[in-house]
Design a protein around this motif. Structure first.
Motif, PDB file in Angstrom:
ATOM      1  N   VAL A 246       0.859  -1.185   0.000  1.00  0.00           N
ATOM      2  CA  VAL A 246       0.000   0.000   0.000  1.00  0.00           C
ATOM      3  C   VAL A 246       0.896   1.236   0.000  1.00  0.00           C
ATOM      4  CG1 VAL A 246      -1.708   1.371   1.274  1.00  0.00           C
ATOM      5  CG2 VAL A 246      -1.905  -1.125   1.240  1.00  0.00           C
ATOM      6  N   ILE A 247       0.558   2.222  -0.809  1.00  0.00           N
ATOM      7  CA  ILE A 247       1.157   3.552  -0.760  1.00  0.00           C
ATOM      8  C   ILE A 247       0.088   4.497  -0.234  1.00  0.00           C
ATOM      9  CG2 ILE A 247       2.163   5.458  -2.076  1.00  0.00           C
ATOM     10  CD1 ILE A 247       3.120   3.387  -4.129  1.00  0.00           C
ATOM     11  N   ALA A 248       0.401   5.242   0.846  1.00  0.00           N
ATOM     12  CA  ALA A 248      -0.611   6.086   1.462  1.00  0.00           C
ATOM     13  C   ALA A 248       0.029   7.333   2.067  1.00  0.00           C
ATOM     14  CB  ALA A 248      -1.374   5.304   2.539  1.00  0.00           C
ATOM     15  N   ASP A 249      -0.827   8.249   2.503  1.00  0.00           N
ATOM     16  CA  ASP A 249      -0.402   9.523   3.082  1.00  0.00           C
ATOM     17  C   ASP A 249       0.078   9.309   4.515  1.00  0.00           C
ATOM     18  OD1 ASP A 249      -0.030  12.108   3.901  1.00  0.00           O
ATOM     19  OD2 ASP A 249      -2.131  12.715   3.725  1.00  0.00           O
ATOM     20  N   GLY A 250       1.352   9.632   4.767  1.00  0.00           N
ATOM     21  CA  GLY A 250       1.910   9.417   6.095  1.00  0.00           C
ATOM     22  C   GLY A 250       1.347  10.336   7.154  1.00  0.00           C
ATOM     23  N   ALA A 251       0.756  11.455   6.756  1.00  0.00           N
ATOM     24  CA  ALA A 251       0.187  12.386   7.722  1.00  0.00           C
ATOM     25  C   ALA A 251      -1.286  12.110   7.991  1.00  0.00           C
ATOM     26  CB  ALA A 251       0.360  13.824   7.236  1.00  0.00           C
ATOM     27  N   GLY A 252      -1.840  11.083   7.364  1.00  0.00           N
ATOM     28  CA  GLY A 252      -3.249  10.758   7.560  1.00  0.00           C
ATOM     29  C   GLY A 252      -3.542  10.259   8.972  1.00  0.00           C
ATOM     30  N   ILE A 253      -4.722  10.564   9.455  1.00  0.00           N
ATOM     31  CA  ILE A 253      -5.123  10.147  10.794  1.00  0.00           C
ATOM     32  C   ILE A 253      -5.452   8.656  10.783  1.00  0.00           C
ATOM     33  CG2 ILE A 253      -6.743  10.514  12.681  1.00  0.00           C
ATOM     34  CD1 ILE A 253      -4.870  12.862  12.127  1.00  0.00           C
ATOM     35  N   GLN A 254      -4.795   7.896  11.667  1.00  0.00           N
ATOM     36  CA  GLN A 254      -5.012   6.448  11.812  1.00  0.00           C
ATOM     37  C   GLN A 254      -4.920   5.720  10.473  1.00  0.00           C
ATOM     38  OE1 GLN A 254      -8.814   6.339  14.030  1.00  0.00           O
ATOM     39  NE2 GLN A 254      -7.612   5.716  15.817  1.00  0.00           N
ATOM     40  N   VAL A 255      -3.991   6.158   9.643  1.00  0.00           N
ATOM     41  CA  VAL A 255      -3.897   5.566   8.309  1.00  0.00           C
ATOM     42  C   VAL A 255      -3.517   4.093   8.375  1.00  0.00           C
ATOM     43  CG1 VAL A 255      -1.488   6.317   7.984  1.00  0.00           C
ATOM     44  CG2 VAL A 255      -2.926   5.853   5.994  1.00  0.00           C
ATOM     45  N   LEU A 256      -2.640   3.705   9.293  1.00  0.00           N
ATOM     46  CA  LEU A 256      -2.251   2.297   9.388  1.00  0.00           C
ATOM     47  C   LEU A 256      -3.420   1.436   9.845  1.00  0.00           C
ATOM     48  CD1 LEU A 256       1.336   2.512  10.952  1.00  0.00           C
ATOM     49  CD2 LEU A 256       0.703   2.124   8.559  1.00  0.00           C
ATOM     50  N   GLU A 257      -4.180   1.931  10.819  1.00  0.00           N
ATOM     51  CA  GLU A 257      -5.340   1.176  11.276  1.00  0.00           C
ATOM     52  C   GLU A 257      -6.354   1.001  10.146  1.00  0.00           C
ATOM     53  OE1 GLU A 257      -4.078   3.609  14.998  1.00  0.00           O
ATOM     54  OE2 GLU A 257      -3.932   3.748  12.822  1.00  0.00           O
ATOM     55  N   LYS A 258      -6.552   2.046   9.366  1.00  0.00           N
ATOM     56  CA  LYS A 258      -7.499   1.964   8.256  1.00  0.00           C
ATOM     57  C   LYS A 258      -7.030   0.973   7.201  1.00  0.00           C
ATOM     58  CE  LYS A 258      -9.168   6.699   8.871  1.00  0.00           C
ATOM     59  NZ  LYS A 258      -9.171   8.087   8.330  1.00  0.00           N
ATOM     60  N   ILE A 259      -5.720   0.936   6.956  1.00  0.00           N
ATOM     61  CA  ILE A 259      -5.189  -0.014   5.980  1.00  0.00           C
ATOM     62  C   ILE A 259      -5.413  -1.439   6.457  1.00  0.00           C
ATOM     63  CG2 ILE A 259      -3.047  -0.897   4.980  1.00  0.00           C
ATOM     64  CD1 ILE A 259      -2.087   2.048   4.858  1.00  0.00           C
ATOM     65  N   VAL A 260      -5.108  -1.702   7.709  1.00  0.00           N
ATOM     66  CA  VAL A 260      -5.294  -3.053   8.249  1.00  0.00           C
ATOM     67  C   VAL A 260      -6.767  -3.429   8.287  1.00  0.00           C
ATOM     68  CG1 VAL A 260      -5.022  -4.470  10.333  1.00  0.00           C
ATOM     69  CG2 VAL A 260      -3.128  -3.049   9.528  1.00  0.00           C
ATOM     70  N   ASP A 261      -7.640  -2.431   8.494  1.00  0.00           N
ATOM     71  CA  ASP A 261      -9.079  -2.685   8.449  1.00  0.00           C
ATOM     72  C   ASP A 261      -9.593  -2.807   7.011  1.00  0.00           C
ATOM     73  OD1 ASP A 261      -9.303  -2.686  11.185  1.00  0.00           O
ATOM     74  OD2 ASP A 261      -9.825  -0.543  11.315  1.00  0.00           O
ATOM     75  N   GLN A 262      -8.675  -2.642   6.044  1.00  0.00           N
ATOM     76  CA  GLN A 262      -8.972  -2.763   4.618  1.00  0.00           C
ATOM     77  C   GLN A 262      -9.910  -1.678   4.105  1.00  0.00           C
ATOM     78  OE1 GLN A 262      -9.289  -6.920   3.188  1.00  0.00           O
ATOM     79  NE2 GLN A 262      -9.204  -7.509   5.338  1.00  0.00           N
ATOM     80  N   ASP A 263      -9.844  -0.487   4.737  1.00  0.00           N
ATOM     81  CA  ASP A 263     -10.579   0.654   4.218  1.00  0.00           C
ATOM     82  C   ASP A 263      -9.891   1.156   2.947  1.00  0.00           C
ATOM     83  OD1 ASP A 263     -12.364   0.522   6.280  1.00  0.00           O
ATOM     84  OD2 ASP A 263     -11.422   2.086   7.480  1.00  0.00           O
ATOM     85  N   ASP A 264     -10.631   1.870   2.156  1.00  0.00           N
ATOM     86  CA  ASP A 264     -10.133   2.361   0.877  1.00  0.00           C
ATOM     87  C   ASP A 264      -9.330   3.632   1.080  1.00  0.00           C
ATOM     88  OD1 ASP A 264      -9.610   2.969  -1.717  1.00  0.00           O
ATOM     89  OD2 ASP A 264     -11.683   3.362  -2.311  1.00  0.00           O
ATOM     90  N   VAL A 265      -8.067   3.481   1.492  1.00  0.00           N
ATOM     91  CA  VAL A 265      -7.137   4.594   1.606  1.00  0.00           C
ATOM     92  C   VAL A 265      -5.886   4.252   0.807  1.00  0.00           C
ATOM     93  CG1 VAL A 265      -7.960   5.395   3.840  1.00  0.00           C
ATOM     94  CG2 VAL A 265      -6.158   3.684   3.752  1.00  0.00           C
ATOM     95  N   GLY A 266      -5.287   5.258   0.178  1.00  0.00           N
ATOM     96  CA  GLY A 266      -4.078   5.031  -0.590  1.00  0.00           C
ATOM     97  C   GLY A 266      -4.327   4.169  -1.822  1.00  0.00           C
ATOM     98  N   THR A 267      -3.273   3.496  -2.253  1.00  0.00           N
ATOM     99  CA  THR A 267      -3.351   2.572  -3.388  1.00  0.00           C
ATOM    100  C   THR A 267      -2.876   1.203  -2.929  1.00  0.00           C
ATOM    101  OG1 THR A 267      -2.941   4.337  -4.990  1.00  0.00           O
ATOM    102  CG2 THR A 267      -2.548   2.064  -5.723  1.00  0.00           C
ATOM    103  N   PHE A 268      -3.726   0.200  -3.108  1.00  0.00           N
ATOM    104  CA  PHE A 268      -3.404  -1.167  -2.707  1.00  0.00           C
ATOM    105  C   PHE A 268      -2.844  -1.937  -3.899  1.00  0.00           C
ATOM    106  CE2 PHE A 268      -4.567  -5.646  -2.436  1.00  0.00           C
ATOM    107  CZ  PHE A 268      -4.016  -5.996  -1.211  1.00  0.00           C
ATOM    108  N   PHE A 269      -1.771  -2.684  -3.649  1.00  0.00           N
ATOM    109  CA  PHE A 269      -1.136  -3.514  -4.680  1.00  0.00           C
ATOM    110  C   PHE A 269      -1.280  -4.977  -4.272  1.00  0.00           C
ATOM    111  CE2 PHE A 269       0.697   0.629  -4.982  1.00  0.00           C
ATOM    112  CZ  PHE A 269       1.014   0.819  -6.312  1.00  0.00           C
ATOM    113  N   ALA A 270      -1.906  -5.755  -5.121  1.00  0.00           N
ATOM    114  CA  ALA A 270      -2.185  -7.150  -4.809  1.00  0.00           C
ATOM    115  C   ALA A 270      -0.918  -8.006  -4.953  1.00  0.00           C
ATOM    116  CB  ALA A 270      -3.269  -7.696  -5.742  1.00  0.00           C
ATOM    117  N   ALA A 271      -0.773  -8.970  -4.043  1.00  0.00           N
ATOM    118  CA  ALA A 271       0.338  -9.900  -4.127  1.00  0.00           C
ATOM    119  C   ALA A 271       0.126 -10.858  -5.294  1.00  0.00           C
ATOM    120  CB  ALA A 271       0.451 -10.688  -2.815  1.00  0.00           C
ATOM    121  N   GLN A 272       1.212 -11.233  -5.938  1.00  0.00           N
ATOM    122  CA  GLN A 272       1.123 -12.133  -7.088  1.00  0.00           C
ATOM    123  C   GLN A 272       1.290 -13.581  -6.606  1.00  0.00           C
ATOM    124  OE1 GLN A 272       0.258 -10.696 -10.098  1.00  0.00           O
ATOM    125  NE2 GLN A 272       0.109  -8.984  -8.664  1.00  0.00           N
TER     126      GLN A 272
END
Length: 272
Positions: A246-272
């Motif tokens: 995932v590439i996301a905004d480092g200044a975002g509020i609780q951005v890591l928690e949102k990523i782990v919760d699979q919210d639509d933040v940043g850009t997600f790259f699927a594993a091959q």
């Protein structure tokens, strides 16, 4: 908030996570540390640890923090000056991390790497053992390139080139499930959002293509000059090794928690 498009297993999503944070997130333009962002980052990582995750932090910022701490008016130009300032900045950076993590009852340990740590078989094994032991002890590894000794001129233990590349190497080395690159942009766009009001964030990338790499690294491209090319290259490396990104905004509020919760933040790259 919506979820990422594409299918992912929500059960035990991303047990081991590598988080890479850039200098622009850690410091202000004058080089002084952005203590608010640092504290939010440490709080989010601690919260993920409380969930039972294993988190490794790949941190830029040694030279930038050193410039601010020493009140330098301009960035040094010689290698010897950069290395000296990096040694000062690394101490200050680790002090900031140690203080912030302690507020949330966690400890961190420093690992400084050169290329040998990845390419030399014996050194690689030692680095892996250190990382695994720290994680077993619930200590957060804070990893950076050893800027005080790593240069392109030193062929034996030369530089990684950038910490996006380092973070991808660490993710593969540590057999991580997810690499999160935090930056001053909130993901990959189909055009420059600063110049094109109609630019749209790309939420989901099924596979990094040669065309995407060419687009982000193209001569004169705003993405290339903005550092997106190295991030896409890092995502290409980890996804090819079965690791999500995932590439996301480092200044975002609780951005890591949102990523782990699979919210639509940043850009997600699927594993091959």
């Amino acid at each position: 908030m919506g979820k990422y498009s594409g299918s992912r297993n929500p059960v035990n999503f991303a047990k081991r996570i590598v988080v890479k944070v850039g200098t622009s997130t850690l410091t202000y333009d004058n080089g002084k540390m952005n203590l608010g962002n640092i504290d939010r980052l440490c709080r989010s990582i601690s919260d993920l640890m409380n969930r039972g995750k294993e988190v490794l932090l790949v941190s830029s910022g040694a030279i930038g923090v050193g410039i601010g701490y020493l009140d330098l008016k301009e960035r040094p130009t010689t290698t010897r000056e950069k290395q000296a300032i990096a040694s000062v900045g690394q101490c200050e950076l680790m002090n900031a991390y140690a203080r912030s993590f302690s507020e949330y009852s966690y400890r961190c340990g420093q690992i400084l790497l050169t290329k040998d740590g990845i390419t030399d078989k014996l050194t690689r094994a030692n680095v892996t053992n250190t990382i695994e032991t720290l994680l077993e002890m619930r200590i957060i590894p804070v990893i950076n390139e050893n800027d005080s000794v790593s240069t392109t001129e030193i062929m034996h233990n030369g530089t990684f080139g950038d910490n996006d590349t380092l973070s991808a190497d660490v993710a593969v080395l540590a057999n991580a499930d997810l690499l999160v690159i935090l930056s001053d942009v909130d993901g990959l766009y189909d055009a420059n959002p600063r110049e094109n009001p109609d630019a749209e964030r790309i939420s989901y990338v099924d596979k990094v293509t040669p065309e995407m790499l060419d687009f982000t690294a193209g001569k004169g491209s705003w993405l290339g000059t903005g550092g997106m090319a190295t991030k896409i290259t890092a995502m290409s490396k980890v996804t090819e090794n079965g690791i999500m990104g995932v590439i996301a905004d480092g200044a975002g509020i609780q951005v890591l928690e949102k990523i782990v919760d699979q919210d639509d933040v940043g850009t997600f790259f699927a594993a091959q």
